[in-house]
Enzyme design. Structure first.
Site, short mmCIF file in Angstrom:
data_model
loop_
_atom_site.label_atom_id
_atom_site.label_comp_id
_atom_site.label_asym_id
_atom_site.label_seq_id
_atom_site.Cartn_x
_atom_site.Cartn_y
_atom_site.Cartn_z
N GLU A 314 0.81 -1.21 0.00
CA GLU A 314 0.00 0.00 0.00
C GLU A 314 0.85 1.27 0.00
O GLU A 314 0.77 2.10 0.91
CB GLU A 314 -0.97 -0.02 1.19
CG GLU A 314 -2.00 -1.12 1.05
CD GLU A 314 -2.98 -1.23 2.21
OE1 GLU A 314 -2.79 -0.51 3.21
OE2 GLU A 314 -3.91 -2.03 2.11
N GLU A 434 -4.79 -8.41 -1.03
CA GLU A 434 -5.63 -8.38 0.17
C GLU A 434 -7.05 -8.17 -0.28
O GLU A 434 -7.32 -7.35 -1.18
CB GLU A 434 -5.24 -7.25 1.12
CG GLU A 434 -3.88 -7.36 1.76
CD GLU A 434 -3.60 -6.18 2.71
OE1 GLU A 434 -4.57 -5.46 3.06
OE2 GLU A 434 -2.44 -6.00 3.08
#
Length: 702
Positions: A314, A434
């Site tokens: 991220e 994810e």
């Protein structure tokens, strides 16, 4: 995934959600298709619209000579504004708006069609544009003739076809796609080696070989092991990784490889702990980043090809002018990551390397940047990664997002279609590194209703599978209990597992509410068959009798009054029985037979730090809460919606028979009267009124 409370992750998602700030009501509005011009035709469709926002799809058909490079211009008649676009770059000057091609869809042959879409804002009305022009030529729908209306595009849940052109620097072909396909399905060892500062700091036990063996025997073929290195790395200039920590990471990786799992490791929370400062401190951050990956690459250079490296989790950056500059910054780090890992030799020369988009989101601009980066690297063993946590109001239960509805479905379809079209269809494999729901956690029951969550899990699995996306479930202890190695909810895992290979049927609800007293009526549910066929109902090992206990007509399942009366038993408050609807394939659908009466609330006194409303739930459960001032405007946080966020603003306690209004709620409530409406899953709504004066709060039933 960010850590406990999801505070950082949710802040970032909230910024994105702010662009579509009024997510109260979803609908489908089809605008009148524009009458296209000599040489072109345009179909403009408003796919969904809500208070203050909308999503539009635009299809442009070229009826004249082939073009290579295009721009489509129009004027918004009602002051609308584009806030986010995909498959085109959209700019505006006042009402005048222009969409220009991306690198991969610049060419439009004769009678060929190109499409793009955008999210927009509106006030007052959302009137469709009256006319369009392609490369400054008015679109009338015909070549030199009478304008003809164009048909609105149909909504499809299937992947869109391959784009008309390839990227200018297409990636070389290798074994990356085969490796990524072999990694499906995947599972995350979340909040463990990525915990700060140590492995058990966030409540999970130390990893054991038995845990990894259980993951493999349950059918998972890959495991993502997030690792946060920050607190285990020495000072400059060496930035040496602590030997004990590196040995522990190596031990867990080797256990997983020994279980014949594909393994992906990364730099995890380092992304926001120090890598995000790269734009303002390039030398020091890059030296540290390079030192980390050099040591990791050296440590694992001779491990099997089943070990995979992911550059950054991220990624996000401070001090840039916006996402465009951040995309460029990320491209620098991704490129450096590939260079130094390849230079380390051994199996690293051909190891699969995984590169993220900015924030690992699936916005078109970020996907385009990553596609260009991978194209320029010309490395056959690269893959892309994005994350997916669903439609934000549903994922956190805010703005009335209690149900799996068309907004949630369309968000899945749009996101995965963009990923497939931009990357997969060009030979760049994608790992959804994810996925889950932001606020779903066994420690916070009720935020996401179980049946609505199951519908989401089923749909994500299906839409990812048909687009050839490998998915890795984020599990920080929410799904698998790492103490006894059992699934916390076997029915949830059954739905997840079925989704790896097939579809499962669902229904309009997994709950049937019955009154505590009086005659029990028959009740109906709508089945979402998803290509299956209904087989029957069962309670435990006993099959219910068709015609006597239930009837089926098309996709309507009706339980008879006599069957429900039997199943309700002594009609004690709460769940009296659970039955299963079974289908020709996939997981069974559990239906709870619940007895309830309207909840009863009492007067209360308290403070803004803790205000507790006595609530006799009487078998019912809370779905959401609204808060408004006397003039009807929303009260409390997220003042664009009257529906407040479950758990962070209010929290039921069924054992204690209370609902607590939390400090986060009162932090943004002005003094005076606030009207609350509590929505329960039975359909009952209860009114309650509170009065705030400084830190003091009083309340009573309205």
């Amino acid at each position: 995934m960010y850590s406990q409370g999801l505070r950082r992750f949710r802040h970032r998602v909230g910024v994105i959600a702010g662009a579509v700030a009024a997510l109260l009501v979803a609908g489908t509005v089809v605008a009148t298709s524009a009458q296209a011009a000599t040489g072109c035709r345009v179909a403009y469709t408003v796919a969904s619209q809500w208070s203050g926002g909308f999503t539009a799809n635009v299809e442009v058909t070229n009826l004249g000579d082939p073009v290579n490079g295009w721009s489509l211009g129009w004027a918004f008649p009602s002051g609308q504004r584009v806030t986010q676009a995909w498959n085109a770059t959209v700019t505006s000057s006042g009402a005048q708006t222009t969409a220009t091609n991306m690198s991969y869809n610049a060419a439009i042959g004769t009678n060929a069609t190109v499409s793009f879409g955008f999210n927009g804002s509106w006030t007052g009305s959302n009137t469709a544009p009256a006319s369009f022009a392609l490369n400054n030529v008015p679109c009338t729908g015909n070549v030199g003739g009478t304008p003809t209306p164009s048909a609105s595009p149909s909504t499809s849940s299937s992947p869109s076809p391959s784009p008309s052109t390839s990227p200018s620097t297409p990636p070389q072909q290798g074994n990356a796609a085969q490796t990524v396909a072999a990694m499906q399905p995947g599972w995350n060892l979340g909040n463990t080696l990525d915990a700060i500062p140590d492995e058990t700091s966030w409540g999970n036990p130390r990893v054991t070989r038995e845990l990894l063996h259980q993951i493999r025997t349950q059918g998972y073929r890959s495991i993502r092991i997030p690792v946060t290195w920050t607190d285990h790395q020495g000072a400059a200039p060496g930035y040496t990784i602590d030997a004990t920590w590196l040995s522990r990471v190596r031990e867990v990786v080797d256990w997983a490889l020994a279980e014949d799992l594909y393994v992906m490791i990364n730099l995890h929370h380092d992304s926001w702990m120090w890598i995000n400062g790269y734009p303002g401190d390039r030398t020091n951050v890059k030296n540290r980043y390079t030192a980390l990956w050099t040591q990791i690459a050296s440590t694992f250079r001779d491990r099997s090809s089943k070990l995979v490296f992911e550059s950054i989790n991220e990624p996000q950056f401070t001090g840039t002018s916006g996402d465009a500059e951040s995309d460029t910054v990320l491209q620098e780090l991704n490129t450096e990551f590939v260079r130094l890992v390849r230079a380390s030799g051994g199996n690293n020369a051909t190891r699969l390397l995984v590169l993220p988009t900015l924030y690992t989101n699936s916005n078109q601009a970020q996907l385009d940047t990553l596609a260009n980066t991978i194209g320029q690297l010309r490395d056959p063993n690269l893959a892309a990664t994005v994350h997916f946590y669903g439609w934000w109001p549903f994922s956190v239960n805010i703005a009335g997002g209690t149900r799996y509805d068309s907004n949630v479905e369309q968000d899945i379809v749009d996101s995965f279609t963009r990923v497939h079209t931009t990357l997969v269809s060009r030979g760049i494999p994608v790992i959804v590194g994810e996925w889950a729901l932001l606020s779903y956690d066994y420690t916070r029951p009720g935020i996401i209703e179980r049946g609505e969550m199951l519908k989401y899990f089923e749909a994500v699995s299906y839409h990812a599978r048909i687009r050839n996306l490998t998915t890795m479930l984020w599990d920080a202890g929410t799904f698998l209990n790492r103490n006894d190695l059992q699934w916390r909810d076997p029915g949830v895992f059954a739905m997840l597992k079925a989704g790896w290979t097939t579809r499962s049927a669902t229904a309009s609800s997994d709950q049937i509410y019955l009154p505590r007293t009086g005659t029990i009526p028959s009740k109906s549910l709508t089945l979402n068959l998803n290509g299956t066929s209904f087989q029957g109902l069962r309670q435990g090992n006993t099959d219910l009798v068709r015609g006597t206990d239930y009837t089926i007509s098309g996709n309507t399942l009706t339980l008879t009054a006599s069957a429900l009366t039997r199943l309700a038993g002594n009609r004690a408050y709460g769940v009296n029985a659970t039955i299963e609807a079974r289908f020709s394939q996939g997981a069974a659908w559990q239906i709870s037979i619940i007895t309830s009466d309207p909840p009863i609330q009492s007067a209360a006194n308290g403070t803004t730090s803790s205000f507790v409303i006595p609530t006799q739930f009487r078998g019912d459960q809370l779905a959401t809460m609204e808060a408004t001032y006397a003039n009807g405007s929303p009260a409390g946080p997220a003042n664009w919606t009257s529906y407040k966020e479950f758990w962070s603003n209010f929290q039921p306690d069924y054992a204690a028979n209370t609902i607590t209004l939390k400090p986060d709620f009162f932090a943004e409530v002005t003094d005076g009267t606030v009207n609350l409406t509590f929505h329960f899953w039975s359909g009952v709504q209860i009114k309650y009124r509170i009065t705030k004066s400084g830190s003091s709060v009083t309340g009573s039933p309205a």
